[in-house]
Write a protein that holds these residues in place. Sequence first.
Motif, PDB file in Angstrom:
ATOM      1  N   TRP A 121     -12.431 -36.742  58.670  1.00 43.68           N
ATOM      2  CA  TRP A 121     -11.757 -37.795  59.447  1.00 43.68           C
ATOM      3  C   TRP A 121     -10.252 -37.631  59.373  1.00 43.68           C
ATOM      4  CZ3 TRP A 121      -8.072 -41.396  58.589  1.00 43.68           C
ATOM      5  CH2 TRP A 121      -7.869 -42.346  59.596  1.00 43.68           C
ATOM      6  N   TRP A 122      -9.721 -37.368  58.181  1.00 44.03           N
ATOM      7  CA  TRP A 122      -8.277 -37.256  58.043  1.00 44.03           C
ATOM      8  C   TRP A 122      -7.726 -36.077  58.844  1.00 44.03           C
ATOM      9  CZ3 TRP A 122      -4.834 -35.433  53.481  1.00 44.03           C
ATOM     10  CH2 TRP A 122      -3.530 -35.904  53.685  1.00 44.03           C
ATOM     11  N   LEU A 123      -8.433 -34.964  58.852  1.00 52.03           N
ATOM     12  CA  LEU A 123      -7.980 -33.822  59.653  1.00 52.03           C
ATOM     13  C   LEU A 123      -7.976 -34.169  61.140  1.00 52.03           C
ATOM     14  CD1 LEU A 123      -9.739 -30.850  57.836  1.00 52.03           C
ATOM     15  CD2 LEU A 123      -7.336 -31.552  57.691  1.00 52.03           C
ATOM     16  N   ALA A 124      -8.997 -34.913  61.590  1.00 53.43           N
ATOM     17  CA  ALA A 124      -9.018 -35.360  62.988  1.00 53.43           C
ATOM     18  C   ALA A 124      -7.841 -36.284  63.271  1.00 53.43           C
ATOM     19  CB  ALA A 124     -10.343 -36.069  63.291  1.00 53.43           C
ATOM     20  N   PHE A 125      -7.543 -37.169  62.338  1.00 54.63           N
ATOM     21  CA  PHE A 125      -6.419 -38.088  62.495  1.00 54.63           C
ATOM     22  C   PHE A 125      -5.103 -37.325  62.607  1.00 54.63           C
ATOM     23  CE2 PHE A 125      -3.045 -40.849  60.981  1.00 54.63           C
ATOM     24  CZ  PHE A 125      -3.332 -42.071  61.586  1.00 54.63           C
ATOM     25  N   LEU A 126      -4.890 -36.341  61.733  1.00 58.85           N
ATOM     26  CA  LEU A 126      -3.653 -35.557  61.773  1.00 58.85           C
ATOM     27  C   LEU A 126      -3.516 -34.809  63.089  1.00 58.85           C
ATOM     28  CD1 LEU A 126      -3.607 -34.050  58.154  1.00 58.85           C
ATOM     29  CD2 LEU A 126      -2.197 -35.923  59.030  1.00 58.85           C
ATOM     30  N   LEU A 127      -4.621 -34.223  63.548  1.00 55.78           N
ATOM     31  CA  LEU A 127      -4.586 -33.480  64.803  1.00 55.78           C
ATOM     32  C   LEU A 127      -4.262 -34.400  65.972  1.00 55.78           C
ATOM     33  CD1 LEU A 127      -5.058 -30.699  66.121  1.00 55.78           C
ATOM     34  CD2 LEU A 127      -7.451 -31.359  66.421  1.00 55.78           C
ATOM     35  N   LEU A 128      -4.861 -35.588  65.982  1.00 54.27           N
ATOM     36  CA  LEU A 128      -4.607 -36.538  67.060  1.00 54.27           C
ATOM     37  C   LEU A 128      -3.205 -37.121  66.997  1.00 54.27           C
ATOM     38  CD1 LEU A 128      -8.034 -38.405  67.118  1.00 54.27           C
ATOM     39  CD2 LEU A 128      -7.082 -37.012  68.960  1.00 54.27           C
ATOM     40  N   LEU A 129      -2.694 -37.335  65.789  1.00 58.65           N
ATOM     41  CA  LEU A 129      -1.352 -37.898  65.653  1.00 58.65           C
ATOM     42  C   LEU A 129      -0.281 -36.881  66.005  1.00 58.65           C
ATOM     43  CD1 LEU A 129       0.197 -40.450  64.850  1.00 58.65           C
ATOM     44  CD2 LEU A 129       0.229 -39.600  62.501  1.00 58.65           C
TER      45      LEU A 129
END
Length: 426
Positions: A121-129
Amino acid sequence: MIQSKPAVWVTFALVHAWLAVVGLVLIPQRAFWDLELYRYWMWLGLHQGQWPVLSGGWVYPAGAIVPMLAAAPGGTGNGSHYATVWAVLVTVLDAIAVGFLLRVPRPNRPESGGTTTGAWWWLAFLLLLGPIAMGRLDGVVVPAIVVALATALNHPRIASALLTAAAWVKVAPGTLLLPMFFAVRRPWRSVVVPGALVSAVVIGAVALGGGFSHVASFLTEQDKRGLQIESPGATPWILAGLFTSSVQPYLNDPIITWEVVGPGTLVAATLLGILQPVALALVVLLLWWRRERIGAALWSGGLARTELLVRGAMVVTLVLLVFNKVGSPQYMTWLAPPVAVALALRLPGWKATAWLSLGVAGATQLVFPWFYDEIISKGPGTTLVLAARNVALVVLLVHTVVVLLRAPREDPSLEAPVESLAAAES
């Protein structure tokens, strides 16, 4: 779970490589602009002896000098590799945080091992941010928050010291000591004392450097800000600006931020400055009330205490975002630690928060850095995206408060003797 960990690390490398390419190669002037300020401040300190805080007031706490100086080996002159070293620094810190997310066990079930959900989830969040997650001071403190929340209940003194140190870089992590205070058995000894000791060390170091009179300048520097155009509080005005010329964007040159000016914006900025501490005080009452409502069961070793800590961290974070007249895009990184840790701990009831937070991250990247000019020029599409993002933050806040007001959910299978918890906090 264990076999999928290599995939997590490969994805970690790809995500951080992409963030670095965007910030260092594709759009450095937009994505990594703040790093130029950090570089310049370090050049002034190293070459002219003019250090932030030591030589005058500064918008950041004194501890922000440490990560800025850590990137100085890349050079502090024009054309140096300062930003590259900074990107490496953030990547290393993120790797440490991912390591903790992969290893943190389910509450009081150490034999259950870790899960990859929080890390993914955190990697997805970083990519989206996007690159804003790497090119700001917040990229340094967020991994520290992840580690602190992941270890807070078993090692509260270390977590308190870590959050306090991070607060001396950016203020926000220090507010997470509030839910920690209510979630540990001996809050004064385990939370207050370590935080006070770290603060004493920082203040003492600043005093030795001759900057004692400026050590709290970061608090007064914020008074110079108006209603920043991205902040949730500015939403009615940016929407009104689509239909009237009485609302206009305004560049605050001294701090290089875009604000919105129009009828009532000054009052709104002043009001938010009052409402934020009031809202934080109400959150303290809410956390105290929930702890009292749970009662002795809080120390039985189930989900209640973990949920109080992590959901409490989420509500504090959202109060800082919703009732903030600044609202810079990098502030959205603060959402990540509570959600990532909750998913890593496999806490129930976080699905809606996780998905909505990912939506906030994606909308934030669309606004900044890619289409920020559209906000300044009152482009309707991007303005509506920003407004929807801000509404989502309010929805997240309301949802989190409602969850904390509900009857505590407990998992009897996770119960552990009170003595084992006391030993873990000693």
